[in-house]
Design a protein around this motif. Structure first.
Motif, short mmCIF file in Angstrom:
data_model
loop_
_atom_site.label_atom_id
_atom_site.label_comp_id
_atom_site.label_asym_id
_atom_site.label_seq_id
_atom_site.Cartn_x
_atom_site.Cartn_y
_atom_site.Cartn_z
N VAL A 113 -2.20 4.55 1.72
CA VAL A 113 -3.66 4.69 1.71
C VAL A 113 -4.22 3.89 0.55
N LEU A 114 -5.33 3.21 0.80
CA LEU A 114 -6.04 2.48 -0.25
C LEU A 114 -7.52 2.84 -0.14
N PHE A 158 -3.07 -5.19 2.06
CA PHE A 158 -3.19 -4.26 3.19
C PHE A 158 -1.91 -4.13 4.00
N GLY A 159 -0.97 -5.05 3.85
CA GLY A 159 0.30 -4.93 4.54
C GLY A 159 0.37 -5.57 5.91
N ALA A 160 -0.59 -6.43 6.26
CA ALA A 160 -0.53 -7.13 7.54
C ALA A 160 0.52 -8.23 7.47
N VAL A 172 0.13 -1.56 8.65
CA VAL A 172 -0.89 -1.73 7.61
C VAL A 172 -1.28 -0.38 7.00
N LYS A 173 -1.89 -0.45 5.84
CA LYS A 173 -2.36 0.74 5.16
C LYS A 173 -3.61 1.30 5.82
N THR A 174 -3.83 2.58 5.61
CA THR A 174 -5.11 3.19 5.96
C THR A 174 -6.10 2.85 4.86
N GLY A 198 -8.87 -7.53 14.39
CA GLY A 198 -7.88 -6.74 15.10
C GLY A 198 -7.30 -5.58 14.32
N TYR A 199 -7.82 -5.31 13.13
CA TYR A 199 -7.31 -4.18 12.35
C TYR A 199 -7.53 -2.89 13.14
N PRO A 200 -6.54 -2.01 13.20
CA PRO A 200 -6.68 -0.80 14.02
C PRO A 200 -7.81 0.11 13.52
N ALA A 201 -8.68 0.52 14.42
CA ALA A 201 -9.83 1.33 14.03
C ALA A 201 -9.40 2.66 13.42
N HIS A 202 -8.30 3.24 13.90
CA HIS A 202 -7.88 4.54 13.39
C HIS A 202 -7.34 4.46 11.96
N LYS A 203 -7.11 3.24 11.48
CA LYS A 203 -6.67 3.07 10.10
C LYS A 203 -7.81 2.62 9.18
#
Length: 229
Positions: A113-114, A158-160, A172-174, A198-203
């Motif tokens: 988490v960030l 972010f870890g992508a 990737v991080k939340t 394209g970053y996941p919305a739930h994150k």
């Protein structure tokens, strides 16, 4: 004014605490006796901020009022327009208690988490939320940053993972974003830009109340810790 980043006991000594919160025999404050708690069972939390530890709590002085400029209610729109409660489908909107939970998760080592203060320097220097890092929205906004600069943040912070010109966001991080308040467009700009990549919305999470709501509750603010230039 933001509180200085101090060791926990020194930080407490800098606050206006009620007399009954002190334990004279021990020479220390009884934190469980605070009159103004976060919740009935949560008087405070301790979070790291940079290399220091900070007690995140509510202001104990009954005469304390909202500091400038967050007491202001009239701002021209545009650009300072009221944001919707849901900034985008799948992106969770947070209140203060949920944000505090994420701050605690961000303090874990290693953490997935960030918590990100999206504001620009002139705002951040007034004080920020302990446990957050400052990544100005301009560093993620294609209107200001070039693709290479954005790519570096995606990978290093972010870890992508970049694979054959595409992004892999599987691990990737939340990211929890905030800025000045419901009238601020800085963190919404970042969230929308990341969704477009394209970053996941739930994150992606959004603390809509921002610093204005944080100050209204008398919660601790500190000097910023910069993530980068």
């Amino acid at each position: 004014m933001p509180l200085p980043i101090l060791p926990p006991i020194a930080l407490l000594l800098s606050l206006a605490l009620p007399a009954q919160a002190a334990d004279p025999s021990a020479g220390l404050f009884d934190l469980d006796a605070l009159e103004v708690k976060i919740t009935p069972t949560l008087p405070y939390v301790e979070v790291p901020h940079g290399e220091q530890s900070v007690l995140l709590m509510r202001h104990q002085d009954p005469a304390h009022t909202i500091v400038s400029p967050y007491q202001k209610t009239a701002r021209p729109c545009p650009p300072y327009c009221v944001q919707p409660m849901q900034i985008a489908p799948g992106v969770e909107t947070l209140g203060e208690l949920e944000l505090i939970t994420y701050l605690q998760e961000a303090a874990a080592a290693p953490s997935e988490v960030l918590v990100i203060d999206s504001r620009t320097s002139e705002w951040v220097q007034r004080g920020t939320i302990p446990g957050s890092v400052n990544i100005p929205y301009t560093r993620l906004d294609p209107a200001y940053a070039n693709p290479q600069q954005i790519a570096e943040i995606l990978q290093l912070e972010f870890g992508a993972v970049a694979i054959d010109g595409l992004w892999d966001f599987a691990n990737v991080k939340t990211l929890v974003f905030f800025c000045n308040g419901a009238w601020c467009g800085q963190s919404p700009t970042n969230i929308k830009a990341l969704l477009g990549l394209g970053y996941p919305a739930h994150k992606l999470k959004w603390y809509r109340g921002g610093l204005q709501a944080w100050e209204q509750l008398g919660l601790t603010t500190v000097a910023p810790v910069d993530s980068g230039p």
